[in-house]
Design an enzyme around this catalytic site. Structure first.
Site, PDB file in Angstrom:
ATOM      1  N   CYS A  78      -1.524   7.571   2.444  1.00 27.37           N
ATOM      2  CA  CYS A  78      -1.145   6.638   1.389  1.00 27.37           C
ATOM      3  C   CYS A  78      -2.251   5.590   1.292  1.00 27.37           C
ATOM      4  O   CYS A  78      -3.414   5.921   1.471  1.00 27.37           O
ATOM      5  CB  CYS A  78       0.230   6.020   1.653  1.00 27.37           C
ATOM      6  SG  CYS A  78       0.347   5.024   3.150  1.00 27.37           S
ATOM      7  N   LYS A  79      -1.906   4.352   1.045  1.00 22.12           N
ATOM      8  CA  LYS A  79      -2.924   3.312   0.950  1.00 22.12           C
ATOM      9  C   LYS A  79      -3.264   2.741   2.322  1.00 22.12           C
ATOM     10  O   LYS A  79      -4.434   2.594   2.663  1.00 22.12           O
ATOM     11  CB  LYS A  79      -2.453   2.202   0.004  1.00 22.12           C
ATOM     12  CG  LYS A  79      -3.485   1.120  -0.212  1.00 22.12           C
ATOM     13  CD  LYS A  79      -3.034   0.109  -1.244  1.00 22.12           C
ATOM     14  CE  LYS A  79      -4.120  -0.949  -1.430  1.00 22.12           C
ATOM     15  NZ  LYS A  79      -3.733  -1.941  -2.425  1.00 22.12           N
TER      16      LYS A  79
END
Length: 111
Positions: A78-79
């Site tokens: 993800c981030k």
């Protein structure tokens, strides 16, 4: 993560046994780009809504790639590592047991 992506690039998803899944939203991926062309996108809200429990045909129609098999290793990104961890927990609840979480996420990848 680089080694896993390289393995998929140099062989294939089937040969490597890895499915690298970015759980960021499409808008986030648009702003940074994909980690690599072999990485598929499945935003976390879809996983939370049961995407990994869908049948194969519906999954492919909805998301544009083959549904991961239970014997494949899912690698979530993800981030920054929070959503990928949640995705891993949801995947376990859907019956997957081979799960890796790229904790660095796109923040680390693109820095």
């Amino acid at each position: 993560m680089a080694e896993i992506i390289e393995d998929v690039v140099n062989s294939s998803r089937e040969e490597s046994g890895y499915v690298v899944i970015d759980v960021r939203g499409h808008d986030e991926i648009q702003s940074t780009g994909k980690l690599n062309d072999v990485v598929v996108t499945l935003p976390l809200p879809y996983i939370a809504q049961g995407a990994l429990s869908m049948d194969e045909e519906d999954f492919k129609e909805a998301f544009g790639f083959e549904k991961p098999r239970l014997d494949e290793t899912l690698v979530f990104s993800c981030k920054a590592g929070i959503r990928s961890q949640q995705a891993g927990q949801l995947a376990k609840m859907a019956g997957y047991s081979n799960i890796l979480d790229y904790m660095g996420g796109s923040n680390e990848w693109f820095s």
